[in-house]
Design a protein around this motif. Sequence first.
Motif, PDB file in Angstrom:
ATOM      1  N   LYS A 159     -57.726  -1.623 -31.081  1.00  6.95           N
ATOM      2  CA  LYS A 159     -58.560  -0.464 -30.766  1.00  6.95           C
ATOM      3  C   LYS A 159     -59.000  -0.412 -29.311  1.00  6.95           C
ATOM      4  N   GLU A 160     -59.170  -1.583 -28.653  1.00  8.15           N
ATOM      5  CA  GLU A 160     -59.626  -1.581 -27.271  1.00  8.15           C
ATOM      6  C   GLU A 160     -58.530  -1.172 -26.289  1.00  8.15           C
ATOM      7  N   LEU A 161     -57.270  -1.160 -26.728  1.00  2.00           N
ATOM      8  CA  LEU A 161     -56.145  -0.755 -25.858  1.00  2.00           C
ATOM      9  C   LEU A 161     -55.483   0.528 -26.327  1.00  2.00           C
ATOM     10  N   ARG A 162     -55.924   1.067 -27.459  1.00  4.88           N
ATOM     11  CA  ARG A 162     -55.213   2.173 -28.080  1.00  4.88           C
ATOM     12  C   ARG A 162     -55.095   3.388 -27.172  1.00  4.88           C
ATOM     13  N   GLY A 163     -56.169   3.754 -26.497  1.00  2.05           N
ATOM     14  CA  GLY A 163     -56.136   4.932 -25.643  1.00  2.05           C
ATOM     15  C   GLY A 163     -55.162   4.782 -24.498  1.00  2.05           C
ATOM     16  N   ALA A 164     -55.250   3.650 -23.785  1.00  2.00           N
ATOM     17  CA  ALA A 164     -54.369   3.437 -22.626  1.00  2.00           C
ATOM     18  C   ALA A 164     -52.919   3.374 -23.038  1.00  2.00           C
ATOM     19  N   LEU A 165     -52.607   2.656 -24.130  1.00  2.20           N
ATOM     20  CA  LEU A 165     -51.211   2.527 -24.550  1.00  2.20           C
ATOM     21  C   LEU A 165     -50.655   3.860 -25.046  1.00  2.20           C
ATOM     22  N   THR A 166     -51.470   4.628 -25.755  1.00  3.32           N
ATOM     23  CA  THR A 166     -51.001   5.926 -26.249  1.00  3.32           C
ATOM     24  C   THR A 166     -50.787   6.903 -25.097  1.00  3.32           C
ATOM     25  N   THR A 167     -51.610   6.806 -24.045  1.00  7.75           N
ATOM     26  CA  THR A 167     -51.472   7.684 -22.889  1.00  7.75           C
ATOM     27  C   THR A 167     -50.167   7.426 -22.131  1.00  7.75           C
ATOM     28  N   LEU A 168     -49.588   6.232 -22.299  1.00  9.28           N
ATOM     29  CA  LEU A 168     -48.298   5.957 -21.661  1.00  9.28           C
ATOM     30  C   LEU A 168     -47.222   6.923 -22.124  1.00  9.28           C
ATOM     31  N   ASN A 169     -47.413   7.509 -23.309  1.00  9.46           N
ATOM     32  CA  ASN A 169     -46.500   8.547 -23.791  1.00  9.46           C
ATOM     33  C   ASN A 169     -46.381   9.674 -22.767  1.00  9.46           C
ATOM     34  N   GLN A 170     -47.508  10.211 -22.345  1.00  6.00           N
ATOM     35  CA  GLN A 170     -47.507  11.314 -21.374  1.00  6.00           C
ATOM     36  C   GLN A 170     -47.044  10.842 -19.999  1.00  6.00           C
ATOM     37  N   PHE A 171     -47.423   9.628 -19.624  1.00 10.37           N
ATOM     38  CA  PHE A 171     -47.010   9.092 -18.322  1.00 10.37           C
ATOM     39  C   PHE A 171     -45.491   9.020 -18.229  1.00 10.37           C
ATOM     40  N   MET A 172     -44.843   8.543 -19.274  1.00  9.62           N
ATOM     41  CA  MET A 172     -43.380   8.413 -19.253  1.00  9.62           C
ATOM     42  C   MET A 172     -42.696   9.779 -19.259  1.00  9.62           C
ATOM     43  N   ILE A 173     -43.307  10.746 -19.945  1.00 11.75           N
ATOM     44  CA  ILE A 173     -42.750  12.102 -19.920  1.00 11.75           C
ATOM     45  C   ILE A 173     -42.778  12.648 -18.496  1.00 11.75           C
ATOM     46  N   CYS A 174     -43.935  12.523 -17.840  1.00  7.01           N
ATOM     47  CA  CYS A 174     -44.081  13.009 -16.464  1.00  7.01           C
ATOM     48  C   CYS A 174     -43.117  12.299 -15.520  1.00  7.01           C
ATOM     49  N   ALA A 175     -42.996  10.977 -15.680  1.00  7.79           N
ATOM     50  CA  ALA A 175     -42.102  10.211 -14.822  1.00  7.79           C
ATOM     51  C   ALA A 175     -40.662  10.664 -14.999  1.00  7.79           C
ATOM     52  N   ALA A 176     -40.251  10.900 -16.246  1.00 14.51           N
ATOM     53  CA  ALA A 176     -38.874  11.312 -16.513  1.00 14.51           C
ATOM     54  C   ALA A 176     -38.573  12.693 -15.939  1.00 14.51           C
ATOM     55  N   VAL A 177     -39.532  13.614 -16.072  1.00 23.04           N
ATOM     56  CA  VAL A 177     -39.334  14.959 -15.503  1.00 23.04           C
ATOM     57  C   VAL A 177     -39.140  14.866 -13.991  1.00 23.04           C
ATOM     58  N   SER A 178     -39.986  14.071 -13.339  1.00 20.65           N
ATOM     59  CA  SER A 178     -39.914  13.934 -11.887  1.00 20.65           C
ATOM     60  C   SER A 178     -38.616  13.263 -11.452  1.00 20.65           C
ATOM     61  N   VAL A 179     -38.227  12.206 -12.148  1.00 20.29           N
ATOM     62  CA  VAL A 179     -36.982  11.503 -11.809  1.00 20.29           C
ATOM     63  C   VAL A 179     -35.777  12.415 -12.030  1.00 20.29           C
ATOM     64  N   SER A 180     -35.787  13.189 -13.113  1.00  9.60           N
ATOM     65  CA  SER A 180     -34.681  14.118 -13.376  1.00  9.60           C
ATOM     66  C   SER A 180     -34.551  15.147 -12.263  1.00  9.60           C
ATOM     67  N   MET A 387     -56.006  16.698 -20.051  1.00  7.33           N
ATOM     68  CA  MET A 387     -55.491  17.652 -21.022  1.00  7.33           C
ATOM     69  C   MET A 387     -54.030  17.403 -21.394  1.00  7.33           C
ATOM     70  N   GLY A 388     -53.293  16.731 -20.517  1.00  7.57           N
ATOM     71  CA  GLY A 388     -51.899  16.453 -20.829  1.00  7.57           C
ATOM     72  C   GLY A 388     -51.736  15.390 -21.894  1.00  7.57           C
ATOM     73  N   ALA A 389     -52.473  14.302 -21.791  1.00  7.59           N
ATOM     74  CA  ALA A 389     -52.279  13.151 -22.676  1.00  7.59           C
ATOM     75  C   ALA A 389     -53.289  13.056 -23.807  1.00  7.59           C
ATOM     76  N   VAL A 390     -54.542  13.379 -23.542  1.00 10.52           N
ATOM     77  CA  VAL A 390     -55.609  13.092 -24.505  1.00 10.52           C
ATOM     78  C   VAL A 390     -55.433  13.836 -25.834  1.00 10.52           C
ATOM     79  N   PRO A 391     -54.998  15.110 -25.873  1.00  9.24           N
ATOM     80  CA  PRO A 391     -54.790  15.729 -27.188  1.00  9.24           C
ATOM     81  C   PRO A 391     -53.826  14.957 -28.073  1.00  9.24           C
ATOM     82  N   TRP A 392     -52.769  14.373 -27.485  1.00  8.03           N
ATOM     83  CA  TRP A 392     -51.837  13.569 -28.279  1.00  8.03           C
ATOM     84  C   TRP A 392     -52.497  12.283 -28.759  1.00  8.03           C
TER      85      TRP A 392
END
Length: 473
Positions: A159-180, A387-392
């Motif tokens: 529970k103490e890492l859940r928010g940060a680890l789940t937010t990596l979902n949005q981070f990786m999406i953003c990184a992939a869009v930029s790299v593409s 708003m990008g990551a927190v709703p997920w």
Amino acid sequence: MAIKEDAEYGVEKGIREPLVEEQNKKLVHGSKGHPWIVYFTTFVAVCGSYAFGACGGYSSPTQDAIRKDLSLSLAEYSLFGSILTIGAMIGAITSGPIADIIGRKGAMRVASAFCAAGWLVIYFSEGPVPLDIGRLATGYAMGVYSYVVPVFVAEIAPKELRGALTTLNQFMICAAVSVSFIIGNVVSWRALALIGLVPIAVVLLGLFFIPESPRWLAKRGRRKDFEAALQILRGKDADISQEAAEIQDYITTLEQLPKTQLLDLFQRRYLRSVTIAVGLMGCQQFGGINGISFYTSSIFQLAGFSTTIGTIIYACLQIVITGLGAALIDKAGRKPLLLLSGLGLVAGCLVTAVAFYLKVQEVSVGAVPVLAVTGILVYVGSFSLGMGAVPWVVMSEIFPVNIKGQAGSLATFVNWFGAWLCSYTFNFLMSWSSYGTFILYAAINALAILFIVVVVPETKGESLEQLQSAINV
């Protein structure tokens, strides 16, 4: 809980997890645990998020080359670009049931198979029809990934890492869009399609080495596998008895409830969690993000700012601020980040609206490019912060296991429908009034702030079972 365990083991033996089988033996004979496995497991899962972002970022840098090589009209290419969201909506509808029936790992395998097939069809395409079929398949994968990755990460994280680890979902999406976007300007469109296979390969290979979600295993009555998976994730020296008992007791309570149907989501018991998740998805999409991100280049061009410089700054800022949001989410909390993000979205829209109003009125025209790019960057930075990551993140936390599949599919569908509607209407709105479009988005984001203040709870620092019991009463 003697849940026909041996019988169910016989039925489900074909989908036993190799890592869990080995750990079952280790729990008997004793050996070293793997406290790092939760990070590795998260990495494998969010490679699915990277595959998601690679699909979304593909069409922008390849438009001219694909149209030239395949002699596509603008209408044909527009269909190619937009059919992605249609596939994603189909994926969203089916993602929850798939993840409930064959597991979170099984759902990621299904998404990866569709994504790989889609990229290969695009690579070999010689006309618009196979191109659209491939794009539809990658869109379907995006819809499944968008639900199952944050849910899986939330279910395996402490529970103490859940928010940060789940937010990596949005981070990786953003990184992939930029790299593409960057790679797409230096390689051919066919080569970029093959590059899209790389994160899928990592997911498919990595799934052999990570445990299934303990909460899903508990829901399926596979108690030994559930305890083994939880022990793997927490480390050999961790005392999992309290967490395991809390999860098992909660699952037992849920099993006593009648099986839920889609209409049951709107019962009083579940109405609050459904309202929170669907409302946040609406706040995320109807505030203009997909219209602005899909047409960033044309916005900069209309404002008289360099599209190349503006888009590169946009992409880099998005990655940096999303990373900052991931670092802050478990410290600052979900709700403060959402509120700060919402205020920034309103400010960014208003600054951009002022820029285009000055242009239309032909007043202080020299200030228009700076104001426009400032407004857009404030907007995207604010969106990336919360708003990008927190709703997920919140969506993955608040639904109890017995309705998670159906409720999560509904919320994800609303998200993708909003993405399609926003991107479809953006050019029509800009033709109506450039500054009026951003005033409209500012008003919607202001309503989103009100919704967050009144309806959305803080979810940090609590176990999933505690949260779900408090919200679904």
